[in-house]
Design a protein around this motif. Sequence first.
Motif, mmCIF file in Angstrom:
data_model
loop_
_atom_site.group_PDB
_atom_site.id
_atom_site.type_symbol
_atom_site.label_atom_id
_atom_site.label_comp_id
_atom_site.label_asym_id
_atom_site.label_seq_id
_atom_site.Cartn_x
_atom_site.Cartn_y
_atom_site.Cartn_z
ATOM 1 N N MET A 77 10.052 31.591 120.936
ATOM 2 C CA MET A 77 10.721 32.886 120.935
ATOM 3 C C MET A 77 10.906 33.413 122.353
ATOM 4 O O MET A 77 11.964 33.892 122.695
ATOM 5 N N PHE A 78 9.879 33.274 123.188
ATOM 6 C CA PHE A 78 9.981 33.780 124.558
ATOM 7 C C PHE A 78 11.132 33.114 125.300
ATOM 8 O O PHE A 78 11.883 33.778 125.983
ATOM 9 N N ARG A 79 11.305 31.812 125.135
ATOM 10 C CA ARG A 79 12.353 31.088 125.848
ATOM 11 C C ARG A 79 13.730 31.594 125.438
ATOM 12 O O ARG A 79 14.605 31.763 126.276
ATOM 13 N N VAL A 80 13.931 31.861 124.154
ATOM 14 C CA VAL A 80 15.212 32.387 123.680
ATOM 15 C C VAL A 80 15.465 33.767 124.271
ATOM 16 O O VAL A 80 16.545 34.058 124.770
ATOM 17 N N ASP A 81 14.444 34.627 124.242
ATOM 18 C CA ASP A 81 14.575 35.963 124.818
ATOM 19 C C ASP A 81 14.865 35.879 126.308
ATOM 20 O O ASP A 81 15.707 36.601 126.822
ATOM 21 N N GLN A 82 14.167 35.002 126.992
ATOM 22 C CA GLN A 82 14.366 34.841 128.429
ATOM 23 C C GLN A 82 15.778 34.327 128.714
ATOM 24 O O GLN A 82 16.441 34.814 129.621
ATOM 25 N N SER A 83 16.237 33.383 127.936
ATOM 26 C CA SER A 83 17.583 32.851 128.102
ATOM 27 C C SER A 83 18.626 33.945 127.909
ATOM 28 O O SER A 83 19.589 34.046 128.672
ATOM 29 N N ARG A 84 18.430 34.773 126.928
ATOM 30 C CA ARG A 84 19.346 35.896 126.657
ATOM 31 C C ARG A 84 19.349 36.881 127.821
ATOM 32 O O ARG A 84 20.395 37.381 128.219
ATOM 33 N N LEU A 85 18.188 37.147 128.369
ATOM 34 C CA LEU A 85 18.077 38.060 129.498
ATOM 35 C C LEU A 85 18.844 37.524 130.709
ATOM 36 O O LEU A 85 19.573 38.267 131.362
ATOM 37 N N GLU A 123 13.065 33.777 137.810
ATOM 38 C CA GLU A 123 12.743 35.064 137.193
ATOM 39 C C GLU A 123 13.817 36.072 137.567
ATOM 40 O O GLU A 123 14.409 35.995 138.640
ATOM 41 N N ILE A 124 14.005 37.031 136.683
ATOM 42 C CA ILE A 124 14.976 38.090 136.947
ATOM 43 C C ILE A 124 14.582 38.880 138.193
ATOM 44 O O ILE A 124 15.443 39.292 138.967
ATOM 45 N N THR A 125 13.289 39.056 138.415
ATOM 46 C CA THR A 125 12.858 39.808 139.597
ATOM 47 C C THR A 125 13.278 39.107 140.889
ATOM 48 O O THR A 125 13.653 39.760 141.857
ATOM 49 N N VAL A 126 13.230 37.785 140.892
ATOM 50 C CA VAL A 126 13.678 37.013 142.059
ATOM 51 C C VAL A 126 15.182 37.190 142.233
ATOM 52 O O VAL A 126 15.672 37.431 143.339
ATOM 53 N N LEU A 127 15.913 37.101 141.139
ATOM 54 C CA LEU A 127 17.362 37.285 141.179
ATOM 55 C C LEU A 127 17.708 38.690 141.680
ATOM 56 O O LEU A 127 18.594 38.859 142.511
ATOM 57 N N ALA A 128 16.996 39.680 141.211
ATOM 58 C CA ALA A 128 17.234 41.062 141.642
ATOM 59 C C ALA A 128 16.985 41.218 143.141
ATOM 60 O O ALA A 128 17.736 41.901 143.836
ATOM 61 N N ARG A 129 15.944 40.555 143.658
ATOM 62 C CA ARG A 129 15.669 40.614 145.102
ATOM 63 C C ARG A 129 16.809 40.004 145.913
ATOM 64 O O ARG A 129 17.202 40.539 146.949
ATOM 65 N N VAL A 130 17.347 38.887 145.437
ATOM 66 C CA VAL A 130 18.461 38.238 146.128
ATOM 67 C C VAL A 130 19.688 39.135 146.101
ATOM 68 O O VAL A 130 20.364 39.330 147.117
ATOM 69 N N ILE A 131 19.967 39.717 144.945
ATOM 70 C CA ILE A 131 21.119 40.612 144.811
ATOM 71 C C ILE A 131 20.949 41.824 145.731
ATOM 72 O O ILE A 131 21.892 42.261 146.388
ATOM 73 N N ARG A 132 19.748 42.342 145.810
ATOM 74 C CA ARG A 132 19.468 43.481 146.706
ATOM 75 C C ARG A 132 19.671 43.069 148.166
ATOM 76 O O ARG A 132 20.267 43.804 148.948
ATOM 77 N N ALA A 133 19.190 41.889 148.525
ATOM 78 C CA ALA A 133 19.334 41.408 149.905
ATOM 79 C C ALA A 133 20.802 41.236 150.295
ATOM 80 O O ALA A 133 21.151 41.371 151.468
ATOM 81 N N ASP A 169 15.364 25.763 139.068
ATOM 82 C CA ASP A 169 14.113 26.459 139.385
ATOM 83 C C ASP A 169 13.357 26.791 138.101
ATOM 84 O O ASP A 169 13.706 27.735 137.395
ATOM 85 N N ASN A 170 12.315 26.018 137.812
ATOM 86 C CA ASN A 170 11.571 26.256 136.575
ATOM 87 C C ASN A 170 10.739 27.533 136.644
ATOM 88 O O ASN A 170 10.145 27.937 135.666
ATOM 89 N N ARG A 171 10.717 28.177 137.821
ATOM 90 C CA ARG A 171 10.027 29.455 137.956
ATOM 91 C C ARG A 171 11.024 30.599 138.144
ATOM 92 O O ARG A 171 10.670 31.658 138.651
#
Length: 98
Positions: A1-9, A70-80, A66-68
Motif C-alpha cells: 500500500m505504501f508503494r502505491v501511495d508513494q507512487s501517486r504522490l 523522496e518528495i522532500t529532496v525534490l522540493a529542495r531541488v525545486i527551491r534551489a 534513486d531508490n531513496r
Amino acid sequence: MFRVDQSRLFQIAFNRICQRDECVRMWKQLARELLLKNQDIERIERDYPSKHERCLRSLEQWLDNDNRAEITVLARVIRALGFKALARMLSKSNSEFF
C-alpha cells in the motif's frame, strides 16, 4: 500500500512541476540538479521532442535511478532552482498525503 501511495504522490508532484512553463523550459538544469547522468539527459533529449515530455521523463528517470527518492529532496531541488512557492506546495502536499 505504501508503494502505491508513494507512487501517486510522485505522479502528483511531477504533474505540478510539468504544469509550470518555467520548469519545463529548465528541464535540463532540473535533470542535472537531480543528478541524472549525461547519457540519460542526452537520451531524453534525443528520444523526446517536446520540452514538456523531457521534463517529465527526467523526473521519472530520477525516480527510477534513486531508490531513496523522496518528495522532500525534490522540493529542495525545486527551491534551489528558484521556485519557492512550488517547493512549498510539494512539501505541503507530502505532509498532507501521509
